[in-house]
Each structure stands twice: as structure tokens, then as C-alpha cells.
Design an enzyme around this catalytic site. Structure first.
Site, PDB file in Angstrom:
ATOM      1  N   GLY A  10       8.289   3.761   0.566  1.00  0.00           N
ATOM      2  CA  GLY A  10       9.108   4.823   1.133  1.00  0.00           C
ATOM      3  C   GLY A  10      10.505   4.682   0.583  1.00  0.00           C
ATOM      4  CB  ALA A  11      13.527   6.670   1.137  1.00  0.00           C
ATOM      5  CD1 TRP A  12      14.227   5.002   4.849  1.00  0.00           C
ATOM      6  CD2 TRP A  12      15.639   3.394   5.432  1.00  0.00           C
ATOM      7  NE1 TRP A  12      15.301   5.594   5.412  1.00  0.00           N
ATOM      8  CE2 TRP A  12      16.191   4.626   5.791  1.00  0.00           C
ATOM      9  CE3 TRP A  12      16.348   2.227   5.714  1.00  0.00           C
ATOM     10  CZ2 TRP A  12      17.426   4.733   6.408  1.00  0.00           C
ATOM     11  CZ3 TRP A  12      17.571   2.332   6.325  1.00  0.00           C
ATOM     12  CH2 TRP A  12      18.112   3.573   6.660  1.00  0.00           C
ATOM     13  CG  ASP A  71      12.423  12.858   6.603  1.00  0.00           C
ATOM     14  OD1 ASP A  71      12.419  13.926   5.964  1.00  0.00           O
ATOM     15  OD2 ASP A  71      12.328  11.751   6.067  1.00  0.00           O
ATOM     16  CB  ILE A 108      -0.964   0.038   1.200  1.00  0.00           C
ATOM     17  CG1 ILE A 108      -0.184   0.040   2.514  1.00  0.00           C
ATOM     18  CG2 ILE A 108      -1.962  -1.104   1.138  1.00  0.00           C
ATOM     19  CD1 ILE A 108      -1.043   0.460   3.697  1.00  0.00           C
ATOM     20  N   GLY A 109       2.119   1.116   0.097  1.00  0.00           N
ATOM     21  CA  GLY A 109       2.935   2.325   0.078  1.00  0.00           C
ATOM     22  C   GLY A 109       4.399   2.014  -0.128  1.00  0.00           C
ATOM     23  CB  ILE A 119       7.368  -2.257   0.259  1.00  0.00           C
ATOM     24  CG1 ILE A 119       7.806  -3.592   0.865  1.00  0.00           C
ATOM     25  CG2 ILE A 119       8.058  -1.988  -1.036  1.00  0.00           C
ATOM     26  CD1 ILE A 119       7.434  -4.782   0.004  1.00  0.00           C
ATOM     27  CB  ILE A 120       3.817   0.503   3.570  1.00  0.00           C
ATOM     28  CG1 ILE A 120       4.873   1.612   3.689  1.00  0.00           C
ATOM     29  CG2 ILE A 120       2.933   0.430   4.789  1.00  0.00           C
ATOM     30  CD1 ILE A 120       5.766   1.537   4.876  1.00  0.00           C
ATOM     31  CE  LYS A 160       9.737   2.353   7.025  1.00  0.00           C
ATOM     32  NZ  LYS A 160       9.872   3.715   7.586  1.00  0.00           N
TER      33      LYS A 160
HETATM   34  N1  LIG Z   1       0.695   2.901   9.013  1.00  0.00           N
HETATM   35  C1  LIG Z   1       0.470   3.251   7.759  1.00  0.00           C
HETATM   36  N2  LIG Z   1      -0.764   3.197   7.246  1.00  0.00           N
HETATM   37  C2  LIG Z   1      -0.975   3.551   5.963  1.00  0.00           C
HETATM   38  N3  LIG Z   1      -0.034   3.999   5.130  1.00  0.00           N
HETATM   39  C3  LIG Z   1       1.210   4.074   5.591  1.00  0.00           C
HETATM   40  C4  LIG Z   1       1.531   3.705   6.919  1.00  0.00           C
HETATM   41  N4  LIG Z   1       2.841   3.889   7.107  1.00  0.00           N
HETATM   42  C5  LIG Z   1       3.311   4.354   5.957  1.00  0.00           C
HETATM   43  N5  LIG Z   1       2.347   4.476   5.023  1.00  0.00           N
HETATM   44  C6  LIG Z   1       2.504   4.955   3.661  1.00  0.00           C
HETATM   45  O1  LIG Z   1       3.765   4.545   3.179  1.00  0.00           O
HETATM   46  C7  LIG Z   1       4.574   5.664   2.919  1.00  0.00           C
HETATM   47  C8  LIG Z   1       6.014   5.378   3.282  1.00  0.00           C
HETATM   48  O2  LIG Z   1       6.121   5.102   4.668  1.00  0.00           O
HETATM   49  P1  LIG Z   1       7.374   5.572   5.516  1.00  0.00           P
HETATM   50  O3  LIG Z   1       7.498   7.048   5.432  1.00  0.00           O
HETATM   51  O4  LIG Z   1       7.290   5.000   6.867  1.00  0.00           O
HETATM   52  O5  LIG Z   1       8.525   4.846   4.706  1.00  0.00           O
HETATM   53  P2  LIG Z   1       9.991   5.355   4.505  1.00  0.00           P
HETATM   54  O6  LIG Z   1      10.687   4.322   3.727  1.00  0.00           O
HETATM   55  O7  LIG Z   1      10.598   5.707   5.802  1.00  0.00           O
HETATM   56  O8  LIG Z   1       9.710   6.628   3.626  1.00  0.00           O
HETATM   57  P3  LIG Z   1      10.492   7.980   3.472  1.00  0.00           P
HETATM   58  O9  LIG Z   1      11.759   7.853   4.214  1.00  0.00           O
HETATM   59  O10 LIG Z   1      10.632   8.109   1.996  1.00  0.00           O
HETATM   60  O11 LIG Z   1       9.574   9.040   4.029  1.00  0.00           O
HETATM   61  C9  LIG Z   1       3.951   6.811   3.704  1.00  0.00           C
HETATM   62  O12 LIG Z   1       4.207   8.066   3.128  1.00  0.00           O
HETATM   63  C10 LIG Z   1       2.492   6.466   3.662  1.00  0.00           C
HETATM   64  O13 LIG Z   1       1.925   6.936   2.467  1.00  0.00           O
END
Ligand SMILES: Nc1ncnc2c1ncn2[C@@H]1O[C@H](COP(=O)(O)OP(=O)(O)OP(=O)(O)O)[C@@H](O)[C@H]1O
Length: 933
Positions: A465-467, A587, A462-463, A469-470, A485
Site C-alpha cells: 500500500g502507500a503506507w 478513501d 502479499i501486498g 507492506i502487507i 500490515k
Molecule cells: N487483510 C488483507 N488480506 C489480504 N490482502 C490485503 C489485506 N489487507 C490489505 N491487503 C492488500 O494490500 C493492499 C494494501 O493494503 P492497504 O490498503 O491496507 O495499505 P495502504 O498502505 O493503506 O494502501 P493505500 O493507502 O495505498 O490504499 C490492499 O489493496 C490489498 O490488496
């Protein structure tokens, strides 16, 4: 090459924008509205425009003859300009039209009065071009040119979609997905007609013979605008870029993610890739924001198509599908999927086919189950084999024919399609309809859909991020929906260390406006899995996009201000809590603020997430940026000095007990009370406190205010939490993570001047010592950001306009700001979060980033100078001296100025911001009825 093309689009967009009335305004001037450059610019050496230095000693003519694809100046125009005696007089020498110029399209062009803003012709098009008052190209019939272009727009539209897609852009007006073509595809298919200029057998430059022919102009699309004329998404910093690329390479067994993510990461300025989430509902606000399906999965999701249905479709397609002309492919696609968006479908099929050749699937599977080596050697004249090679070439993959033998068993493109997702797509597909019934086969990767982790069954992505997948997931016992995550670090120690750092901090955060880490599991050599609650309604980024830029604000300014205060007060509470624990988020940005909407706006909740950049600071060493904390490293200790739980065994806190109403801190009630019941009190700001004095008491400490944020929708089974949640991962050892002194910038537009200055210092030191910081060196940061920065400008032609550039900041002097005193230690601390908060506040209100520039060094300079467009902000906040003070949100305006103050001693702190916000509520209370919130 990409940069150049983007620049070209900008230069050429006048024609495009006037011809496509349905296209959103690009902000570029109309072709003839007093713009001599609209013609002249076609003859310019575009290298200068795109930031490529033109050697001073390079002869102009040499450049003309150069094969540099950036250079489009036609030789003939060049010769005319230089040889024509009266060029400088701008007087048209002759304006004759040959009989064959009076084509039907020409007549059409004039009967509607020169549509598309072309006002150059009378009914026969003979009105002299000098009526434009502009420089012109002799013998160029611009009206005819535009008309031809318009006439051909349909062809072009088809062509565009038939060429290799590079970027998918959602067409705002249609809600469909359009495809940007790669410049190479455009140039390859529609050759620039340079030859016509060198033939010298024609006196006039007919449109077909002109460089201004439709082949050149019609192939450029107006600058893509998702909704805003200025992007508000966050370009990547060096760290993020590194993380993305590292992640990409480390996740090479996730073909869906890998093959799609990396190219987009490179185009980061053009695409909102950060944390893009596939919306839960297709008609939600969030879905309109995800105008770029970054993965095949997300495209499938957008199409509401199951993988199995896609497989069926692929099986029905003719084997030479990719070789068919576009119109036939379209026909076939419409035949087989009449109710689907054929463009998106074609893109998906093509993407898969191209990808499959890159990933050794090979299109040879269409015709034979024989091993690839056999095909490659014995069937060289076979069309299909040629196709395979072509595809291979397209994908720059020379190894297509060296397929692993086992792949040959995937005899059909359909099975390849399934294989590209996961080993057990059928069960996964079934899982979409019944989340609990899915069961992955034993051969899957641990992070595949259908697998079980932490007592949950993994669902769809569903999402991103840089790190990592969600993925959505479902409690195996209760069916409760949550989210995992997944950060894969396989083989990348840095990423592993980073995610350990994240978890080490995240697990200690228990607050009702902070996303809870319910459980986690470290797979030592593969990935970290973080279980958390699901927040369904996107992020503040999505919300701001839906509100649009302030000039086209979808909600009244007053409501915008009020909602901003309402939402940010919640974030303030989370930040105050973090800072009270001596943790800086690092961030803060719109994308990291999840939004949980309720029936009424007063029920909306903001949940802070993503602690990948978080680190500890303390008052003695306020800028210490590390999590070298023995308390964390010792999982045996259950409490630290301040009595807070740090032990994994003790986790989780009861802060997120969903079934105990008395623990529920209802921020909405709180704010409602503030809005409705408090009497007006004159506001007398307290003495400004130094940003470094953070002796904060947690506003909503776990002990005083537990929360019930995560009520499940009625349709979902209510979870029955087990405590400790799982409790089986208390053996996780958090090593001494150590400081990472060069990695302080989360997202560049949100970065504070002190952080940039520190990074400048490090950069200059690195240069002095001829030592670079490795992959995250500022050089790579610059190149990564700069390479894509032109995309930003393409998206926002008004980007510069939003910046109050009264002082033209020198881009080559990194230490030119008022904060030039060198930093030797990292300045990352609460003040940096507050700066980022100011950027966020500004962006929510104005709909544009306060600091934005296509050229990354200049962006850095702008931030360091602290210059931004205050006028727009004032308009939104009604900071108008003529108005009565009570009707303004002057406090809100002041807050943003206070947050975006370079001087750390003068920058506001959280307490002051909160105080002013509370006062704003009181001041504006009378302006709203009870239903506003
Ligand atoms: N608990 C959640 N419920 C629904 N969507 C989520 C949730 N956590 C994250 N997401 C979606 O996934 C995306 C990426 O999550 P997150 O920021 O934790 O990942 P990341 O890899 O640390 O991203 P970045 O460092 O690029 O901000 C979020 O911007 C959001 O759209």
C-alpha cells in the site's frame, strides 16, 4: 523525457498497432485511415504535444536544429516542406522507385495486399500515395517502410528485451511479461539517424535514411493495455505521493521494497501500484491483474520460484552474463531454466545485478573477494571491473566502488541475492513449504520474513500500500493464517502520526464488513504492526478488471448491475456503520474493498479496509477533520459517552468470533431473501434527505449482528482465538494527533468537488502568502500527478472519449465550477464518501473511471464540473426509454447520478441509496433465476 516518449508512442502507434495484430487495440487511428497526420505528425514539433511551451520567439529552424531530444523533425523534411513549391497542393510530384527499393521485403509487402492496413500500393507499390487522400512525404514508400518494420519486428522484440527495462507490462495475449525499454536505452542503442538527413547526398528518403526508419518506429510499442483501454486504477493524490516517497526513504533497509517501489510510484499513472497484492493463487483473477510484478519478490512469486532456486540459477550463470549479447543471454537462460519464462527470469537476474551495484554489492563479487577499494584501484583494466563501473553508471550510482568492507564477504552473486532479501533466506525459503517451521536468525529486522510479531510468524509479502507492506503471517500456536500490515515510519514523524491516527480509528471499528484490527504493536522508533484477518480473493478493483470495460464486458450487463448492487449493499452497510460513529472513511475506492469469494456468488463478501484517511466528523462540526479526541487519547477510559468501547484493554470486540454461528450475520442469506422472496412493490422514493443529516442507526451494530466472515479454509487449522486477542499492547498512547487540514484527498479520481475546491482555496491562499504547505503542497501534487499523467493517456487513448466534455472546462481556473463558494474549513464528511461511492459504482459498471484525464488540473476541473459520460452508464443500466421499466436498472443509474451530484444538499445519502438498491432488487427479481446469486 518519459512523458515525451509516451507521447511519441501515441503519435507513432499507428504503425505499431497495424503491424502487431496481436496487440490490443490502442484506440489510435490506423496509419492510413484518412489520417494525414500519420505522416505529417512525424514532422511536428512534439514539444507542443507534450505540453511543453514553445517560445514564440524561437525560430522554427532553430528548433529543427535543436538538440532537444523531444524534437524529431528532420531537417530535410522541414526543408522540403518549406522549399517545395507544390507541397501545399498535396500532389505527388514523382513516385519513382529506385531498383534497389524493390527489395524482397518490398515484394512481400505487396503480395499480401499491404498487410497491416496499408493500402497504398499495387503489386509494385507504384500506386500514387495521393490515393490516401492525405498529405505525404515525397519519395516516401510507406508500404516498404511498414514492411521493413514488420520484417524487423523480431529484431526489435529482441532488442526491446535486451535494453534496460523500465516498466514491465504483462502481455495480455501471452500472459508473459514484456519489458518496456527506457527511452534512453532505445535512443542510445538505435541512434536516430539525423545525420542521414544532413548529408544531402540522396534524393530520395529511403526508409533506412528516413526519420521514419524502423529504428525510430519499431522501437515504440503500441500503447500498453493491461485489459482495459482506460485505466481504472487510482492515481495518487499529493498525500499518497508523499506517503509513498516518505515510506520509501524511511524503509531504506528493505532493499527489495525500496529499490522497486519508488520508481514505480513515479510512474503511477501507468501502473496499478496502489495496494497491489501478490495473489495467493497464480490462476486467480487477481493474478491476472497484477500484470506488473513490482518487486523481485513478486516476480519470484509469479514465477513460482523459490529464492534458493534463484540462487542456484545465478550460480550457474557465466560471470560475464550481463555483458553477453541478448541472444546469448537468452540462450544461456533457456539452457539453465528451460521451463521458465526466460524474459522474466532475465529481467529478474538483471534487476538484481543492477540493484546490487546500486546498493553497494557491486558486481565485483563475481571475480574477487577482495575489498572493493582494492578492486577499484588495482584492476582498472579488468573487464569485470569495467562492467562494475558500467553497471554503476547505469544505476547512477557513483559510490559503487566504495563498498563497505563487510559486503566484500559476500563473494558470490548468489549470496548477494540472498542477502538482498533477508539475513536468513534459507529458513525463510523453508518456511514457504512449512509455514510454522520457519525461524529467522536473530540478526534480522523485526519486520523480516520469519520473525515473530504479535504471536505470529511473518511470512511472505502479499501486498503493498502507500503506507506499508502487507505480510501474511501464521499464528504460532494454532497455525491460523492472518495478515500483518507493517508501516515503517522510522524517522518520519508525519508517517508515525498518520499511522497512529489510522490505528486510533481502526481499533474502534467492529463490523462484519470492515476488516478487523485484531491486534497491533507500536515499535516507537521503527514501525507499527497491525494484525488483521486475511482476505484472499483480491479487491473489487481486481473484480472490475476481470469484468473488463463495458464494451467488452465479460458478464452480461444485467448480471453486472445485479452483482454491483449485491456487493455495494455490503459496503453501504459498512459505511453506514462508520458514519453512525461519526467517522468518515476518506478513501473509498475499489482497491480498498477486499473481496472474499465463496463457492457461489451469493457467498461473496466485501470487506472495507484501509483507514489511513479516516477521521471523525460530527453534526455540529460536520466537516471537522481530525481525530483530536480525548476519548481516544485516554486509554484508561473504557467507554466513551455513547457507551462504545474505546479502551485498548477492552479490545477486541467479539464481533469477529469465528466459532459462534449464532453471531454470524450472513449478508448473503439476507440478500438472497431480498432477491427471491420479496414481492413487487411500487417504488416511491422518499423525500430526499440532506446529506448532512446523518442520524443513522448502525445497520449491523456489533451488538445485534456479530459476524463469522473469516472461516478458514478446510486445509488450514482452525484458529482458537484467545481473548483478549493478545492484550499486551494496551499501553499504546495515542497522542493528540491534531487536524491535518491540507490532507483531505485520498485518491484524486475519487475526490469530491468540495474537497478539490477546498484544496484550491488552500492552494490560492498559500500562493498569496507565498507559503507552501511543505511536501504535500498542491504544487507537488500537480507535478507528481502531471508527470505521470501522460502515462495514463498512453494507456488509454480513449480516455477523453469517455468524458462528456460538452463544456470544455478551463483548466486554469480552479474555481470555475458551480461549487465556487470558497471553503474555509474542510468539507470532508459523509458526503465525500458518498461521492467516492458514486465513482466506484460507476467504475464497477462501466469499467472506466467517470473522471479521468491525463492532465491533473484538468482532471480536477472535470470533477468540479461534474461532467462525465452518462451514456455509457445508461447503456449498462439499460436506461432505455423504449424498454419496459421493469427490465431496467434505472434506480442504479439514478443512484450514481445522485452520488455524483455536486450540490451537497442534493447529493444522495446512504439511506436513500440503500432504499433504491433494495427496490432495484425487487424490480429485477423476475429477470433472474435462482442461480444468479
Ligand atoms: N487483510 C488483507 N488480506 C489480504 N490482502 C490485503 C489485506 N489487507 C490489505 N491487503 C492488500 O494490500 C493492499 C494494501 O493494503 P492497504 O490498503 O491496507 O495499505 P495502504 O498502505 O493503506 O494502501 P493505500 O493507502 O495505498 O490504499 C490492499 O489493496 C490489498 O490488496
Amino acid at each position: 523525457m518519459f512523458t515525451s516518449q509516451r507521447q511519441l508512442r501515441q503519435n507513432e502507434s499507428p504503425i505499431s498497432s497495424t503491424s502487431h495484430s496481436s496487440q490490443p487495440s490502442s484506440g489510435t487511428p490506423s496509419p492510413l485511415s484518412g489520417s494525414p497526420a500519420s505522416n505529417h505528425s512525424y514532422g511536428r514539433d512534439l514539444r507542443g504535444l507534450v505540453g511543453i511551451d514553445i517560445p514564440a520567439n524561437e525560430a522554427a529552424l532553430d528548433r529543427v536544429n535543436s538538440s532537444d531530444t523531444l524534437y524529431f523533425r528532420p531537417k530535410k523534411i522541414y526543408q522540403m516542406e518549406h522549399e517545395h513549391p507544390s507541397r501545399s497542393t498535396l500532389v505527388q510530384l514523382h513516385n519513382k522507385h529506385r531498383p534497389d527499393d524493390t527489395s524482397s521485403s518490398y515484394k512481400n509487402a505487396n503480395t499480401d495486399g499491404g498487410r497491416g492496413g496499408v493500402e497504398s500500393g499495387n503489386s509494385r507499390g507504384n500506386q500514387p500515395l495521393y490515393t490516401m487522400g492525405a498529405e505525404y512525404v515525397p519519395d516516401l514508400d510507406f508500404t516498404k517502410l511498414v514492411d521493413d518494420w514488420q520484417k524487423s519486428s523480431d529484431d526489435f522484440y529482441e532488442f526491446r528485451n535486451s535494453a534496460t527495462p523500465q516498466v514491465e507490462i504483462k502481455n495480455d495475449s501471452k500472459g508473459n511479461y514484456e519489458l518496456w525499454n527506457s527511452p534512453d536505452a532505445i535512443l542510445g542503442r538505435h541512434q536516430l539517424r539525423r545525420d542521414s538527413f544532413s548529408q544531402g547526398n540522396s534524393d530520395s528518403l529511403s526508409p533506412e535514411g528516413s526519420l521514419l526508419s524502423r529504428d525510430l518506429h519499431s522501437n515504440v510499442k503500441p500503447i500498453p493495455l493491461p485489459r482495459n483501454s482506460q485505466p481504472i486504477f487510482t492515481p495518487l493524490s499529493n498525500l499518497e505521493a508523499e506517503r509513498r516517497s516518505s515510506y520509501t526513504t524511511s524503509s531504506n533497509n528493505n532493499s527489495v521494497t525500496q529499490n522497486n517501489k519508488f520508481p514505480f510510484a513515479k510512474l503511477k499513472y501507468s501502473l496499478p501500484i496502489q495496494g497491489s497484492a501478490v495473489p495467493a493463487s497464480f490462476d486467480s483473477n487477481a493474478s491476472s491483474l497484477n500484470f506488473l510484478p513490482t518487486t523481485t519478490l513478486s516476480t519470484l512469486s509469479e514465477l513460482q520460484l523459490s529464492p534458493n532456486a534463484m540462487v542456484d540459477l545465478i550460480q550457474k550463470l557465466p560471470r560475464n552474463f550481463l555483458n553477453l549479447p541478448y541472444s546469448q543471454r537468452k540462450k544461456v537462460m533457456i539452457e539453465h531454466a528451460p521451463h521458465q519464462d526466460y524474459k522474466a527470469m532475465m529481467s529478474l537476474v538483471k534487476k538484481f545485478m543492477l540493484t546490487s551495484s546500486k546498493s553497494n554489492f557491486s558486481l565485483a563479487g563475481f571475480v574477487s573477494n577482495a575489498p572493493a577499494t582494492e578492486i577499484a584501484t588495482t584492476n582498472s583494466n579488468n573487464n569485470i571491473n569495467n562492467t562494475s563501473r558500467n553497471q554503476s553508471n547505469n544505476g547512477n550510482d557513483n559510490n559503487t566502488n566504495v563498498r563497505p568492507p563487510q559486503r566484500s564477504r559476500h563473494g558470490s552473486i548468489a549470496s548477494q541475492f540472498l542477502s538482498s532479501f533477508s539475513p536468513s533466506m534459507t529458513s525463510i525459503a523453508n518456511m514457504n513449504t512449512n509455514s510454522l517451521s520457519g525461524c529467522a536468525s536473530g540478526s534480522g529486522r523485526p519486520d523480516d520474513k520469519g520473525m515473530e510479531i504479535l504471536g505470529h510468524r511473518l511470512g511472505k509479502i502479499i501486498g503493498f500500500g502507500a503506507w506499508g507492506i502487507i505480510r501474511e503471517c501464521f499464528d504460532i500456536e494454532t497455525g491460523a493464517g492472518r495478515v500483518i500490515k507493517i508501516v515503517k515510519f522510522k524517522g518520519h514523524a508525519k508517517i508515525k502520526r498518520q499511522v497512529l491516527r489510522e490505528v486510533a480509528i481502526w481499533r474502534t471499528l467492529k463490523h462484519n464488513r470492515i476488516l478487523p484490527l485484531l491486534d497491533w504493536r507500536l515499535d516507537e522508533n521503527y514501525a507499527m504492526y497491525c494484525l488483521t484477518e486475511r482476505i484472499n480473493e483480491g479487491t473489487l478493483y481486481d473484480l472490475v478488471i476481470s469484468w473488463d470495460e463495458f464494451k467488452r464486458s465479460k458478464i452480461p450487463f444485467a448480471e453486472r448491475c445485479k452483482m454491483t448492487i449485491f456487493l455495494i449493499l455490503q459496503l453501504l452497510s459498512a459505511l453506514k456503520y462508520m458514519h453512525s460513529k461519526k467517522i468518515v472513511h476518506g478513501d473509498i475506492k475499489l482497491e480498498n474493498c477486499l473481496l472474499q469469494k465463496g463457492h457461489k456468488k451469493s457467498e461473496w463478501k466485501v470487506i472495507l479496509c484501509d483507514f489511513g484517511m479516516s477521521c471523525h466528523f460530527d453534526d455540529k462540526h460536520p466537516y471537522r477533520n481530525d481525530t483530536t479526541d480525548n476519548r481516544i487519547n485516554s486509554s484508561k477510559r473504557s467507554r466513551n459517552e455513547s457507551g462504545e468501547e474505546t479502551s485498548l484493554v477492552k479490545y477486541p470486540t467479539t464481533n469477529f468470533l469465528p466459532d459462534e454461528p449464532r453471531n454470524d450475520f450472513d449478508v448473503n442469506e439476507d440478500l438472497k431473501y431480498q432477491f427471491k422472496n420479496r414481492k413487487y412493490q411500487g417504488f416511491a422514493p422518499k423525500k430526499m434527505a440532506s446529506s448532512s443529516s446523518y442520524s443513522l442507526k448502525p445497520l449491523n451494530s456489533p451488538s445485534s449482528s456479530s459476524s463469522n466472515l473469516f472461516h478458514k479454509p478446510a486445509s488450514q487449522p482452525q484458529p482458537q482465538h484467545r481473548y483478549p486477542f493478545h492484550g499486551r499492547h494496551n499501553t499504546t498512547v495515542f497522542p493528540n494527533l491534531g487536524p491535518e487540514p491540507s490532507k483531505y484527498i485520498g485518491s484524486l479520481p475519487y475526490a469530491s468537488p468540495e474537497l478539490l475546491k477546498y484544496s484550491d482555496t488552500r492552494r490560492s491562499k498559500s500562493v498569496d502568502l507565498h507559503i507552501y504547505d511543505s511536501p504535500d503542497s498542491s504544487q507537488s501534487e500537480i507535478s507528481a500527478a502531471s508527470s505521470s499523467s501522460s502515462n495514463s493517456s498512453s494507456i488509454s487513448s480513449t480516455g477523453n472519449a469517455s468524458i462528456n466534455t460538452t463544456s470544455d472546462v478551463a483548466i486554469n481556473s480552479p474555481l470555475d465550477s458551480p461549487t465556487d463558494a470558497p471553503y474555509n474549513t474542510s468539507p470532508l464528511g459523509p458526503a465525500s464518501d458518498i461521492w467516492a461511492l458514486g465513482v466506484m459504482l460507476y467504475t464497477i459498471l462501466v469499467g472506466k473511471l467517470p473522471f479521468n484525464h491525463e492532465f491533473e488540473p484538468r482532471l480536477r476541473s472535470l470533477i468540479k464540473s461534474g461532467e462525465f459520460d452518462r451514456i455509457s452508464l445508461a447503456q449498462v443500466c439499460k436506461y432505455d426509454k423504449k424498454r419496459t421499466e421493469e427490465s431496467m436498472f434505472q434506480g442504479l443509474y439514478d443512484t450514481i447520478i445522485g452520488c455524483l451530484t455536486i450540490d451537497l444538499d442534493k447529493r444522495w445519502n446512504l439511506e436513500r441509496i440503500e432504499e433504491v438498491f433494495q427496490n432495484e432488487i425487487k424490480l429485477n427479481e423476475s429477470n433472474y433465476d435462482d442461480n444468479d446469486l
